[in-house]
Each structure stands twice: as structure tokens, then as C-alpha cells.
Design a protein around this motif. Structure first.
Motif, PDB file in Angstrom:
ATOM      1  N   GLY A  27       0.830  -1.192   0.000  1.00 58.49           N
ATOM      2  CA  GLY A  27       0.000   0.000   0.000  1.00 58.49           C
ATOM      3  C   GLY A  27       0.861   1.237   0.000  1.00 58.49           C
ATOM      4  O   GLY A  27       2.084   1.165   0.157  1.00 58.49           O
ATOM      5  N   ARG A  28       0.231   2.390  -0.177  1.00 58.19           N
ATOM      6  CA  ARG A  28       0.987   3.631  -0.242  1.00 58.19           C
ATOM      7  C   ARG A  28       1.637   3.971   1.091  1.00 58.19           C
ATOM      8  O   ARG A  28       2.744   4.502   1.144  1.00 58.19           O
ATOM      9  CB  ARG A  28       0.066   4.766  -0.687  1.00 58.19           C
ATOM     10  CG  ARG A  28      -0.499   4.573  -2.077  1.00 58.19           C
ATOM     11  CD  ARG A  28      -1.484   5.668  -2.440  1.00 58.19           C
ATOM     12  NE  ARG A  28      -2.039   5.450  -3.770  1.00 58.19           N
ATOM     13  CZ  ARG A  28      -2.963   6.208  -4.330  1.00 58.19           C
ATOM     14  NH1 ARG A  28      -3.441   7.249  -3.658  1.00 58.19           N
ATOM     15  NH2 ARG A  28      -3.417   5.956  -5.536  1.00 58.19           N
ATOM     16  N   SER A  29       0.914   3.703   2.164  1.00 53.92           N
ATOM     17  CA  SER A  29       1.424   3.933   3.525  1.00 53.92           C
ATOM     18  C   SER A  29       0.659   3.025   4.459  1.00 53.92           C
ATOM     19  O   SER A  29      -0.425   2.541   4.126  1.00 53.92           O
ATOM     20  CB  SER A  29       1.235   5.396   3.932  1.00 53.92           C
ATOM     21  OG  SER A  29      -0.148   5.703   4.039  1.00 53.92           O
ATOM     22  N   ARG A  30       1.192   2.803   5.637  1.00 47.49           N
ATOM     23  CA  ARG A  30       0.482   1.970   6.605  1.00 47.49           C
ATOM     24  C   ARG A  30      -0.852   2.610   6.995  1.00 47.49           C
ATOM     25  O   ARG A  30      -1.837   1.907   7.221  1.00 47.49           O
ATOM     26  CB  ARG A  30       1.352   1.750   7.848  1.00 47.49           C
ATOM     27  CG  ARG A  30       2.444   0.718   7.628  1.00 47.49           C
ATOM     28  CD  ARG A  30       3.258   0.456   8.887  1.00 47.49           C
ATOM     29  NE  ARG A  30       4.077  -0.728   8.716  1.00 47.49           N
ATOM     30  CZ  ARG A  30       3.747  -1.947   9.125  1.00 47.49           C
ATOM     31  NH1 ARG A  30       2.596  -2.131   9.753  1.00 47.49           N
ATOM     32  NH2 ARG A  30       4.548  -2.970   8.929  1.00 47.49           N
ATOM     33  N   ALA A  31      -0.893   3.924   7.054  1.00 49.84           N
ATOM     34  CA  ALA A  31      -2.128   4.597   7.443  1.00 49.84           C
ATOM     35  C   ALA A  31      -3.236   4.389   6.420  1.00 49.84           C
ATOM     36  O   ALA A  31      -4.425   4.478   6.766  1.00 49.84           O
ATOM     37  CB  ALA A  31      -1.864   6.090   7.626  1.00 49.84           C
ATOM     38  N   SER A  32      -2.876   4.108   5.174  1.00 47.85           N
ATOM     39  CA  SER A  32      -3.882   3.940   4.120  1.00 47.85           C
ATOM     40  C   SER A  32      -4.289   2.493   3.912  1.00 47.85           C
ATOM     41  O   SER A  32      -5.166   2.222   3.084  1.00 47.85           O
ATOM     42  CB  SER A  32      -3.342   4.496   2.798  1.00 47.85           C
ATOM     43  OG  SER A  32      -2.299   3.670   2.293  1.00 47.85           O
ATOM     44  N   MET A  33      -3.711   1.566   4.656  1.00 47.35           N
ATOM     45  CA  MET A  33      -3.933   0.139   4.427  1.00 47.35           C
ATOM     46  C   MET A  33      -4.950  -0.404   5.431  1.00 47.35           C
ATOM     47  O   MET A  33      -4.643  -0.541   6.619  1.00 47.35           O
ATOM     48  CB  MET A  33      -2.611  -0.620   4.514  1.00 47.35           C
ATOM     49  CG  MET A  33      -1.596  -0.167   3.473  1.00 47.35           C
ATOM     50  SD  MET A  33       0.099  -0.763   3.751  1.00 47.35           S
ATOM     51  CE  MET A  33      -0.086  -2.515   3.388  1.00 47.35           C
ATOM     52  N   PRO A  34      -6.165  -0.724   4.985  1.00 49.93           N
ATOM     53  CA  PRO A  34      -7.194  -1.216   5.922  1.00 49.93           C
ATOM     54  C   PRO A  34      -6.880  -2.614   6.432  1.00 49.93           C
ATOM     55  O   PRO A  34      -6.189  -3.389   5.774  1.00 49.93           O
ATOM     56  CB  PRO A  34      -8.466  -1.210   5.077  1.00 49.93           C
ATOM     57  CG  PRO A  34      -7.991  -1.329   3.667  1.00 49.93           C
ATOM     58  CD  PRO A  34      -6.669  -0.628   3.609  1.00 49.93           C
ATOM     59  N   PHE A  35      -7.418  -2.913   7.617  1.00 50.19           N
ATOM     60  CA  PHE A  35      -7.305  -4.225   8.259  1.00 50.19           C
ATOM     61  C   PHE A  35      -5.852  -4.616   8.542  1.00 50.19           C
ATOM     62  O   PHE A  35      -5.526  -5.795   8.662  1.00 50.19           O
ATOM     63  CB  PHE A  35      -7.984  -5.315   7.409  1.00 50.19           C
ATOM     64  CG  PHE A  35      -9.402  -5.000   7.055  1.00 50.19           C
ATOM     65  CD1 PHE A  35     -10.393  -4.992   8.020  1.00 50.19           C
ATOM     66  CD2 PHE A  35      -9.760  -4.689   5.750  1.00 50.19           C
ATOM     67  CE1 PHE A  35     -11.704  -4.692   7.703  1.00 50.19           C
ATOM     68  CE2 PHE A  35     -11.062  -4.386   5.418  1.00 50.19           C
ATOM     69  CZ  PHE A  35     -12.048  -4.385   6.391  1.00 50.19           C
ATOM     70  N   LEU A  36      -4.987  -3.616   8.667  1.00 53.13           N
ATOM     71  CA  LEU A  36      -3.565  -3.900   8.845  1.00 53.13           C
ATOM     72  C   LEU A  36      -3.291  -4.628  10.153  1.00 53.13           C
ATOM     73  O   LEU A  36      -2.475  -5.560  10.202  1.00 53.13           O
ATOM     74  CB  LEU A  36      -2.777  -2.589   8.788  1.00 53.13           C
ATOM     75  CG  LEU A  36      -1.275  -2.708   8.620  1.00 53.13           C
ATOM     76  CD1 LEU A  36      -0.924  -3.443   7.344  1.00 53.13           C
ATOM     77  CD2 LEU A  36      -0.629  -1.320   8.614  1.00 53.13           C
ATOM     78  N   GLU A  37      -3.995  -4.240  11.206  1.00 54.15           N
ATOM     79  CA  GLU A  37      -3.759  -4.866  12.508  1.00 54.15           C
ATOM     80  C   GLU A  37      -4.122  -6.344  12.474  1.00 54.15           C
ATOM     81  O   GLU A  37      -3.351  -7.189  12.957  1.00 54.15           O
ATOM     82  CB  GLU A  37      -4.563  -4.145  13.586  1.00 54.15           C
ATOM     83  CG  GLU A  37      -4.331  -4.697  14.992  1.00 54.15           C
ATOM     84  CD  GLU A  37      -5.065  -3.886  16.043  1.00 54.15           C
ATOM     85  OE1 GLU A  37      -5.209  -4.404  17.176  1.00 54.15           O
ATOM     86  OE2 GLU A  37      -5.496  -2.756  15.751  1.00 54.15           O
ATOM     87  N   GLU A  38      -5.278  -6.678  11.906  1.00 59.18           N
ATOM     88  CA  GLU A  38      -5.675  -8.083  11.834  1.00 59.18           C
ATOM     89  C   GLU A  38      -4.709  -8.887  10.972  1.00 59.18           C
ATOM     90  O   GLU A  38      -4.330 -10.015  11.326  1.00 59.18           O
ATOM     91  CB  GLU A  38      -7.093  -8.215  11.278  1.00 59.18           C
ATOM     92  CG  GLU A  38      -7.557  -9.659  11.178  1.00 59.18           C
ATOM     93  CD  GLU A  38      -8.994  -9.802  10.724  1.00 59.18           C
ATOM     94  OE1 GLU A  38      -9.407 -10.962  10.445  1.00 59.18           O
ATOM     95  OE2 GLU A  38      -9.717  -8.787  10.647  1.00 59.18           O
ATOM     96  N   VAL A  39      -4.315  -8.321   9.845  1.00 57.06           N
ATOM     97  CA  VAL A  39      -3.380  -9.018   8.959  1.00 57.06           C
ATOM     98  C   VAL A  39      -2.038  -9.209   9.653  1.00 57.06           C
ATOM     99  O   VAL A  39      -1.415 -10.272   9.569  1.00 57.06           O
ATOM    100  CB  VAL A  39      -3.215  -8.227   7.647  1.00 57.06           C
ATOM    101  CG1 VAL A  39      -2.058  -8.769   6.829  1.00 57.06           C
ATOM    102  CG2 VAL A  39      -4.499  -8.277   6.829  1.00 57.06           C
TER     103      VAL A  39
END
Length: 356
Positions: A188-200
Motif C-alpha cells: 500500500g501507499r502507507s500503513r495509514a492507508s492500508m485497511p485491516f492492517l492490525e488483523e493481517v
């Protein structure tokens, strides 16, 4: 002229007026009448029963991404990889992947990224973000699944770009529940723009590689694909460029599964051709830069359509003659034998004949 003759003439004239008015009203309702209806209509038929669901959650889960929870009762079942059609208040129809729990028959969960006009946005995501509010009813169609998780592949590699994680997330949960051999490359462009990052992220560094472009650059697609074993099923959802890169780098002996929500780029074969409307008795010229849908609607403005991207099926029409250049992501092989989605598909030759 005697009175009897006058009465008879008046009766005939009155009957003629009644018939003429009936014909005029009938033609107004259906411009193609009195041509016969299809025994089994395909043209413009609804593909799924519509449901009215209550929007109970509308929340931001990443920069530019909102998640919707739509509640109902005894909802149709779905499998990982499936998506819904959302009919927005404006009438626009957009497709969004289901990213919730397939076991939950009381709600559907989808997420969507706001796509600006300069990136090709046509208003659907903006309407979801700015106009949908908790407490309103939303019409949905589906679910449908053209991106299923393979049951017999020895291993799975998932490649997601940004909002492309949404159909893949339930697939990861299912693969994990099966005890399957799987890995995920999520960019993704940045961690802030990436949904469901915590679960992944919680799925573990042994299986998951997260690549934020502002921190790490672009993901190593070629390396990830080269590390797969023969027989691996590769699943990819994300921007067109990402999917094209995965297609180009795919080693032999692997199967590729793509989930698209914009039409495949196709510039070859965009020449002019003719379309005959058999029932209407018209022959139309489709320009190289025009769609069949736009050309037909100039003559028959009531021809149904919706998404204009080859996903919803509203504009499906029966083809009587001619070779079709199918560019949709919806029709089955059987449907493609005798019909087309006129919003995106074209002719391979010089002429098509539609049952219109």
C-alpha cells in the motif's frame, strides 16, 4: 343516408378510435411491440434478487477508507471472495467485496476507498463516503463469487494492493482454518492507508509480508512469485498496474486468480463496426471511441444499463449473429455463447446483430 346507416358508421368510427388509442398506448409502453417476446428473456434481466438492508455502521478504518455494516435477517450465504452490488441512492451501482464473517447471516460487511476524479473516480465511492449515513436502507444484490478460494491447490499466495485486501481477508481466515499452506504479500501507499492492517499483522511474520511504499518502496512481486512451488494458486486484487505486473511475472505451473472492479484495459480491436438491431430494423455504426451501449441508447433510450463497467449485468443483450469480443468480468462461458454486456464488449469482426 338513413338513420340506421348513420348509427352503423358512428359505431365503426368509434371502434376505430378505441383501437387506435389502444395501439398508441401499447407502442408507447413498449417501442418494440408487436415483435414477439423471448421465451426466456436474457436482455437486461435482473441477475439477482434485490435486498433492502439497514446501514448500522459507517466508520473510517484507514485513510480514505470506510467500512459499512449492512444488517438484515436470514441473508443469502456467501463464501470468501464474494462481492455485493450496492445500489446507491443516486441509482449508481457499485461492486464491493465482502470482508466480514461468512457464518454471520444477519449482516454483510464491505469497505470502500474514496477514489478521486483525477484517479478515475466516477462518483460512486464519493457517494458512499459523503452521503450514506447510519440508519438508512441500502439496496443490495448478490452475493456473487467469481474469485473463490481453490479447494485443491497445494499452496496459496495472496497478493493484495490497498483496498484489494477486502476480498482476500476472508480467504486468509478460511485458509488458516483449513490448515492450508499460504502466504500473503500486502502492499500500500502507507500503513495509514492500508485497511485491516492490525488483523493481517497478527497472522504472523512467517506468512505475511507488509510493504508500505513510503517506507519500503514497491513490493518484490517477482521474488515472491519465484519462491512459490509448482501448483500454487496465486490470488491478486488491487490496482490495474499491480495485477498486470503479477500476470507478467507469473512462473509456469501456477494458476492465477484475479479480482477486478474496473474494466480490463483493452486498446486492441477498438475499431469501428456495425450493429444491427434486428427487432427494430435499424443498423447503427459504432465508432472506435464509442460503446455499443451509448450507440444503441441514442436510438433506443429505454435500453437498461447501470454500472457501465461490465460487472452488474443489467445491459446484457442476446446476440443473434457475429463474433463477440467479450471484455466483461461477469458472464459465464455458457452465457458468452449467445449474449454480451454492451457497455464494454465489442465486435471482433465488422458486424453484430442484437435481439433488439
Amino acid at each position: 343516408m338513413n338513420a340506421r346507416t348513420l348509427r352503423r358508421a358512428a359505431a365503426v368510427t368509434g371502434a376505430a378510435l378505441v383501437v387506435r388509442r389502444a395501439l398508441r398506448d401499447r407502442v408507447k409502453k413498449s417501442p418494440l411491440w408487436p415483435l414477439p417476446a423471448l421465451e426466456e428473456p436474457t436482455s437486461g434481466r435482473p441477475r439477482d434478487r434485490a435486498l433492502k438492508l439497514l446501514l448500522t455502521r459507517h466508520e473510517a478504518i484507514a485513510d480514505g477508507v470506510v467500512q459499512l455494516r449492512l444488517e438484515g435477517r436470514d441473508l443469502p450465504a456467501w463464501q470468501p471472495g464474494a462481492h455485493l452490488d450496492l445500489v446507491l441512492p443516486s441509482g449508481l451501482v457499485r461492486q464491493y467485496s465482502l470482508c466480514g464473517d461468512p457464518e454471520d447471516r444477519s449482516s454483510y460487511t464491505v469497505a470502500t476507498r474514496l477514489i478521486p476524479e483525477e484517479e478515475g473516480g466516477r462518483g460512486g465511492s464519493r457517494e458512499v463516503h459523503a452521503q450514506l449515513r447510519e440508519g438508512v436502507e441500502v439496496e443490495v444484490r448478490g452475493p456473487r463469487n467469481r474469485f473463490p478460494l481453490s479447494a485443491d491447490a497445494p499452496a496459496h499466495l495472496f497478493v493484495a494492493g490497498g483496498i484489494g485486501i477486502t476480498p482476500i481477508l476472508p480467504m486468509l481466515r478460511e485458509a488458516e482454518a483449513r490448515g492450508a499452506d499460504w502466504k500473503l504479500l500486502y502492499g500500500g501507499r502507507s500503513r495509514a492507508s492500508m485497511p485491516f492492517l492490525e488483523e493481517v499483522d497478527e497472522l504472523g511474520p512467517q506468512r505475511v509480508s507488509i510493504v508500505a511504499q513510503d517506507e519500503d518502496g514497491l513490493p518484490d512481486l517477482a521474488g515472491a512469485l519465484a519462491a512459490t512451488a509448482p501448483g500454487t494458486a496465486v490470488y491478486c486484487c488491487g490496482p490495474q498496474g499491480l495485477m498486470a505486473a503479477v500476470e507478467a511475472a507469473l512462473p509456469e505451473g501456477r494458476t492465477l486468480h484475479l479480482e477486478r472492479f474496473t474494466p480490463r484495459n483493452a486498446t486492441e480491436g477498438n475499431g469501428p463496426f456495425a450493429v444491427e438491431l434486428r427487432r427494430s430494423g435499424k443498423v447503427l455504426d459504432v465508432a472506435a471511441d464509442a460503446s455499443v451501449l451509448a450507440t444503441v441508447r441514442a436510438e433506443l433510450p429505454n435500453v437498461p444499463y447501470s454500472c457501465e463497467q461490465g460487472f452488474c449485468g443489467t445491459c446484457q443483450q442476446r446476440v443473434l449473429e457475429g463474433e463477440i469480443d467479450h471484455r466483461d468480468e461477469l458472464l459465464t462461458d455458457a452465457e458468452r455463447n449467445a449474449s454480451m454486456l454492451i457497455c464494454v464488449s465489442r465486435a471482433r469482426g465488422e458486424r453484430l446483430v442484437l435481439d433488439l
